[in-house]
Enzyme design. Structure first.
Site, mmCIF file in Angstrom:
data_model
loop_
_atom_site.group_PDB
_atom_site.id
_atom_site.type_symbol
_atom_site.label_atom_id
_atom_site.label_comp_id
_atom_site.label_asym_id
_atom_site.label_seq_id
_atom_site.Cartn_x
_atom_site.Cartn_y
_atom_site.Cartn_z
ATOM 1 N N HIS A 72 -5.431 -3.326 3.597
ATOM 2 C CA HIS A 72 -4.443 -2.944 2.594
ATOM 3 C C HIS A 72 -3.270 -3.904 2.648
ATOM 4 O O HIS A 72 -2.694 -4.143 3.716
ATOM 5 C CB HIS A 72 -3.955 -1.509 2.837
ATOM 6 C CG HIS A 72 -4.904 -0.464 2.334
ATOM 7 N ND1 HIS A 72 -4.505 0.803 2.002
ATOM 8 C CD2 HIS A 72 -6.239 -0.512 2.090
ATOM 9 C CE1 HIS A 72 -5.549 1.494 1.578
ATOM 10 N NE2 HIS A 72 -6.609 0.711 1.629
ATOM 11 N N TYR A 203 2.855 7.101 -1.137
ATOM 12 C CA TYR A 203 3.829 8.002 -0.521
ATOM 13 C C TYR A 203 4.707 8.548 -1.639
ATOM 14 O O TYR A 203 5.437 7.790 -2.282
ATOM 15 C CB TYR A 203 4.693 7.252 0.493
ATOM 16 C CG TYR A 203 3.995 6.902 1.789
ATOM 17 C CD1 TYR A 203 4.228 7.639 2.938
ATOM 18 C CD2 TYR A 203 3.109 5.825 1.862
ATOM 19 C CE1 TYR A 203 3.594 7.323 4.137
ATOM 20 C CE2 TYR A 203 2.472 5.503 3.042
ATOM 21 C CZ TYR A 203 2.722 6.255 4.179
ATOM 22 O OH TYR A 203 2.081 5.939 5.356
ATOM 23 N N PRO A 296 3.599 11.773 11.587
ATOM 24 C CA PRO A 296 2.595 10.829 11.062
ATOM 25 C C PRO A 296 3.045 10.020 9.852
ATOM 26 O O PRO A 296 2.310 9.136 9.415
ATOM 27 C CB PRO A 296 1.429 11.753 10.691
ATOM 28 C CG PRO A 296 2.055 13.086 10.435
ATOM 29 C CD PRO A 296 3.214 13.177 11.374
ATOM 30 N N LYS A 300 2.309 5.556 13.065
ATOM 31 C CA LYS A 300 2.601 4.838 14.297
ATOM 32 C C LYS A 300 1.895 5.380 15.543
ATOM 33 O O LYS A 300 1.844 4.692 16.559
ATOM 34 C CB LYS A 300 4.115 4.853 14.565
ATOM 35 C CG LYS A 300 4.914 4.056 13.567
ATOM 36 C CD LYS A 300 4.592 2.585 13.652
ATOM 37 C CE LYS A 300 4.967 1.838 12.410
ATOM 38 N NZ LYS A 300 4.062 0.778 12.065
ATOM 39 N N TYR A 388 6.255 -1.216 9.043
ATOM 40 C CA TYR A 388 4.979 -0.576 8.716
ATOM 41 C C TYR A 388 3.802 -1.384 9.255
ATOM 42 O O TYR A 388 2.855 -0.819 9.823
ATOM 43 C CB TYR A 388 4.852 -0.396 7.206
ATOM 44 C CG TYR A 388 3.825 0.639 6.814
ATOM 45 C CD1 TYR A 388 4.208 1.939 6.493
ATOM 46 C CD2 TYR A 388 2.464 0.327 6.757
ATOM 47 C CE1 TYR A 388 3.274 2.899 6.135
ATOM 48 C CE2 TYR A 388 1.524 1.271 6.410
ATOM 49 C CZ TYR A 388 1.922 2.558 6.094
ATOM 50 O OH TYR A 388 0.981 3.513 5.760
#
Length: 394
Positions: A72, A203, A296, A300, A388
């Protein structure tokens, strides 16, 4: 039994540590309390940082990952009916993440360990009962296996047995500092036999709560809804779940549509942040969830565990080859620097995207302003992207 490193826990942290040590010529034994079938079907994280993928490749455990994993290049933020994509490679100099379920990593590492005739022992249904003399030069792990209580004598013990394992509790209370935050909401997670409705994770911050669209494969979607604590998954029908997900992902003036399909699993995950310091007591070293937990939202948990065991493996190999304790002595401090950065980022993502009960209109506007800042500022977008895809493992 006698070995150099006794590893408690046969999850991804313990198995990867065993792989790294074995390749460096350091003897170890892995004790896992559950049977193989249980370990290989535990549903956990699915987002791998660039550094995690690199480590799995370096230790020869990425053949199937490279074939079946889903790279991704970014994520999409949705809020106030609009969408904004964050381009990871553009912001981080080419880094990305990979979707590959933790269950599959465990299967790969188990297969490699059991297929190697000279590999370290991996004992399933071996319940660790106690860690003795951790602050001496000769710690002992008491465990039960095949109906008998046995002892594993070792030079070092790696506690990779999670938050509820015995390793965390083996550190004397008067030598521990614990930091914790419990969030006033949970995640209702579902697996669905339907191709993902997006190419990258979504998100979504919505006035009714957070939602996340992820995936496990090109045929299986993984989706989450923010729900009140103590929610019973059985109280949500499949239709209610799809309706609520559709509402929270909705965009203004867009033809995007959430595809629906059979839901095969439902579960509720509480949200918490936790760190125990230090991550070492004598010759006992804690790694992964035994030392820290993150919500979550920032993806991580597994990646932090990988960072811990890479750091620990380097320290143990240095001691094995040179006799130096320099890296072992610095293990806790080295890991905690990265742990607290991950805790900060996970808290930021969680706090920015979720709506707690009784949130005020002022706090609503602050969340929207923060998301606007990310969408319009290269600096803010780069900060999110760098965290990220993962900070350096060393």
């Amino acid at each position: 039994m006698r070995t150099t490193v006794g590893i408690i826990g046969g999850g991804p942290a313990g198995l990867l540590l065993a792989r790294l040590l074995h390749r460096a010529g350091v003897d170890c034994v892995v004790l896992e309390s559950r049977d193989r079938a249980y370990v290989e079907r535990r549903q956990r994280a699915g987002i791998l940082e660039q550094g995690t993928v690199d480590v799995l490749r370096e230790c020869g455990a990425a053949e199937r990952l490279d074939r079946e994993g889903l790279p991704h290049q970014g994520i999409e933020l949705r809020f106030e009916g609009r969408a904004h994509r964050i381009d990871f490679p553009a912001a981080t100099g080419g880094k990305s993440v990979t979707v590959y379920a933790q269950t599959e990593i465990v299967k790969d590492l188990v297969r490699l360990q059991l297929a190697d005739p000279g590999g370290p022992p991996l004992l399933f249904e071996a319940e660790a009962l106690a860690i003795e003399k951790a602050d001496s030069d000769a710690p002992v792990v008491r465990f039960r296996h095949e109906g008998r209580e046995e002892a594993l004598s070792c030079d070092f013990v790696a506690g990779c047995d999670g938050f509820h394992g015995i390793a965390r509790g083996a550190v004397p209370v008067d030598r521990v500092r614990a930091f914790e935050r419990t969030y006033p909401y949970s995640w209702l997670g579902v697996l669905a036999d339907v191709p993902p409705s997006c190419e990258e994770l979504i998100y979504a911050r919505h006035r009714r709560g957070f939602a996340l669209h992820s995936m496990r494969s090109p045929q299986v979607s993984r989706l989450y809804l923010q729900v009140p604590n103590d929610t019973d998954p059985a109280d949500w029908s499949d239709e209610q779940i799809w309706d609520e997900l559709s509402a929270r992902f909705a965009l203004d003036d867009s033809g995007w549509r959430l595809e629906r399909g059979p839901i095969t699993a439902k579960s509720v995950t509480p949200m918490r942040s936790f760190v125990q310091e230090p991550m070492r007591h004598g010759r006992l070293f804690l790694a992964g969830d035994a030392a820290h937990i993150v919500p979550p939202t920032g993806a991580k948990g597994l990646n932090l565990a990988v960072g811990d065991v890479v750091t620990l493996a380097r320290a143990l190999v240095q001691h094995h080859t040179t006799g130096s304790t320099e890296l072992l002595d610095g293990y806790s401090e080295t890991c905690l620097r990265r742990v607290w950065q991950a805790e900060r980022f996970s808290y930021f993502m969680t706090d920015t995207l979720h709506r707690p009960p009784e949130q005020t209109p002022f706090e609503d506007r602050l969340q929207i302003a923060q998301l606007d800042r990310i969408a319009t500022s290269r600096t803010a977008s780069t900060e999110l992207a760098e965290n990220y895809v993962g900070l350096p493992l060393s």
